[in-house]
Every structure is written in structure tokens, then in C-alpha cells.
Design an enzyme around this catalytic site. Structure first.
Site, PDB file in Angstrom:
ATOM      1  CG  ASP A 267      -0.278  -0.108   2.493  1.00  0.00           C
ATOM      2  OD1 ASP A 267       1.102  -0.575   2.771  1.00  0.00           O
ATOM      3  OD2 ASP A 267      -0.837   0.425   3.620  1.00  0.00           O
TER       4      ASP A 267
ATOM      5  CG  HIS B 150       7.453   0.057  10.392  1.00  0.00           C
ATOM      6  ND1 HIS B 150       7.624  -0.446  11.615  1.00  0.00           N
ATOM      7  CD2 HIS B 150       7.183   1.231  10.232  1.00  0.00           C
ATOM      8  CE1 HIS B 150       7.522   0.634  12.394  1.00  0.00           C
ATOM      9  NE2 HIS B 150       7.008   1.874  11.691  1.00  0.00           N
TER      10      HIS B 150
END
Length: 323
Positions: free
Chosen positions: A12, A247
Site C-alpha cells: 500500500d 518497517h
């Protein structure tokens, strides 16, 4: 010469998603066979345009992109996190607009349909790296539960085992955006690795390393350096220093083998799907940690809690390499 490893990135984009895409493209052993997009950091139309734009900048425009879910399994999209990634998901530098990215990709095939097809085409070899909400994977499993036995590995960036969440006190963003999908994905029988906040929050990129990336000859590195402005602003409020969490690139590096786990017990993972304050929490059964994590009956997921490498150094090296 060893055959390339087929990699599917479910994403995303997203600033750190862009970094993950870059490290995958930089790995000579990996063949990015598809990018599937999902809502998350912004809406799915924008994440799709972002993926197309990043691939074009990287001179990888032949990699197919498949538009995925626009909302969670049981709900509506909440609007994303513009205060972290910018309103366009990529730091508001207008990348997709400047490149004229407006088209929808790859015809009528959805992300879930593409995942199913590619699992069959690359039977026993496809490696999935999922760094957004896991809705596309859940939908693919609903279309064909048998793909769980066909996929070589699934690496998920998400969850929090022993540390607080980052979107609520109890939940990490990718899980929180669609807990029901995460529950289905984490309870499927495919080989799973979960890369939670426990390890990703411990590995950060400094301003000095960001400067090195900005000076790299790669057009994609230049773009990534440009989009991280909001990330540094946001994370200064988290760390009180100028550094950003890694991340998604950490999950990608673990999947590719560029980073080695130091502590990664095989455990069961439950996702809280209720509607109270713990919604989206990942409950990892780590009660045997004081005995050195002996084998756990019924465990299904490797949860990476520590890694051996300096992740920021690996990211910087890959994004600044000249060949």
C-alpha cells in the site's frame, strides 16, 4: 546460474513500502513477478498509481501491477494516515501526477485473482511479501484455499507481540485496518513469518544515511530520499531524534535473506477481532520464552523478535549501490 526467485509484493505505497520495493528490485536473486495493491496508507486508487510510478522510476515498468481491495472485509476504509505518509502516500511530492500515472493496471484481473494464478504458475516457488493490510491475501484464500499448499513462503509486516501498537495502544496498523483478514491469513496453513513492531521499531534510518541515499545515482533512490520528509517529521515525535523506522524494508530483507533472524520463535498467533479497545491486537503465545522457546504444539507462525544485522546499513548499501 541459479534461477531467480519469484517474488510477489502486496503493498500500500507508502513511504516505507517504496523502500521495500527498492530493496527487492536491488536484490539480484529476486524476480518481482507482480505487485498487488491494497488500501492502507491511502486509498487503493492512489496506492496503485504510486506503485506504477515507483516501478516506472525504477525502469521496471514491465512488472505487472494488480489493483486490490479498496476496503476491509467487514467495513469501510477509514481514510489512511496522511499525517505520516502525506495525502498521496508518498510525501506529497506529486510523483504519480508528474509522471502522468492515471491508468488502472493489468485489465480486469484483481489482486486476489492474480495471487491465485501466480501461486499455481509458480507452484512451490512463489514467495509473497505482504506489507499492507492483508485483505488481498484473505480474498485469495477464499477464492482458492489450496494456494496455501502451493506458496513457498509468506512474510507479513504487521502486529506487535511484546510492545505497544502504533495505531492504537494494542494494535499495529496493518492488522488494525483489517483484523478479520489478518485472522484468516494467520490461520491458513502456508509457511508464515510475521515481522512485528518488536523488531521494526528497533531498526531506524538516520539523517546521515538518508543523505547518502539522496546522493546515490539511482533515480529510485533519489525519489525515496525526496518522499521521506513527512516520515522524519512524524518519527521525531516518536523517537525524539531524527530517525525513521524501517518497517516494510525490514520485512522484505528478511524474506529475501539479506537480514538474518536472531530470535524468531515458532508460535501461535491470535488476532483480536472484537470491537473494543483491543481490536487488531496480535496475541502471540510467548509463554515459553523463559525456557528458550522449545517446540510449541500447533504453532503456525515464525515471529521475528530480533535480527542479527544492522538493517539501516543494509538498506543504505542496497539503495546506494551502483550496479
Amino acid at each position: 546460474m541459479r534461477p531467480l526467485r519469484p517474488i510477489l509484493l502486496d503493498t500500500d505505497p507508502g513511504i516505507d513500502d517504496a523502500m521495500a520495493l527498492a530493496v527487492i528490485l536491488a536484490d539480484p536473486s529476486a524476480e518481482l513477478v507482480a505487485v498487488t495493491t491494497v488500501f492502507g496508507n491511502t486509498d487503493v486508487d492512489q496506492t496503485t498509481r504510486n506503485a506504477l510510478a515507483l516501478l516506472r522510476v525504477a525502469d521496471a515498468g514491465t512488472v505487472p501491477v494488480y489493483r486490490g481491495a479498496s476496503s476491509p472485509l467487514n467495513g469501510v476504509f477509514d481514510g489512511g494516515v496522511s499525517h505520516i505518509h502525506g495525502t498521496d502516500g508518498l510525501g506529497d511530492i506529486g510523483l504519480a501526477t508528474s509522471l502522468g500515472i492515471a491508468r488502472h493496471p493489468q485489465g480486469r484481473e484483481s489482486a486476489a485473482e492474480a495471487i491465485v494464478r501466480l501461486a499455481h504458475e509458480h507452484r512451490g516457488k512463489l514467495e509473497i511479501i505482504a506489507i499492507g493490510p492483508f485483505t488481498n491475501l484473505a480474498l485469495a484464500l477464499r477464492l482458492d484455499p489450496g494456494i496455501a499448499s502451493l506458496v513457498k513462503s509468506v512474510t507479513l509486516m504487521g502486529g506487535n507481540a511484546l510492545v505497544p501498537g502504533n495505531i492504537t495502544p494494542g494494535a499495529e496498523a496493518n492488522i488494525f485496518h483489517d483484523p478479520e483478514a489478518a485472522h484468516e491469513v494467520l490461520n491458513a496453513s502456508w509457511p508464515l513469518t510475521l515481522v512485528p513492531l518488536d523488531v521494526t521499531m528497533e531498526h531506524t534510518l538516520t539523517r546521515a544515511q538518508h543523505t547518502l541515499i539522496a546522493r546515490a545515482p539511482s533515480p529510485l533512490a533519489t525519489v525515496i530520499a525526496a518522499v521521506v520528509g513527512p516520515y522524519f517529521t512524524f518519527y521525531e515525535g516518536v523517537y525524539s531524534t531524527e530517525r525513521i523506522a524501517l518497517h516494510d524494508p525490514l520485512a522484505a530483507l528478511l524474506a529475501l535473506g539479506n537480514v538474518t533472524p536472531a530470535l524468531a520463535p515458532l508460535t501461535s498467533v491470535h488476532v483480536e477481532c472484537g470491537h473494543g479497545p483491543a481490536r487488531g491486537a496480535t496475541i502471540c503465545d510467548l509463554r515459553n520464552r523463559f525456557r528458550g522457546f522449545p517446540p510449541q504444539s500447533g504453532a503456525t507462525c515464525t515471529v521475528v523478535l530480533e535480527v542479527k544485522d544492522d538493517v539501516a546499513d543494509v538498506v543504505t548499501r542496497l539503495l546506494t549501490q551502483t550496479s
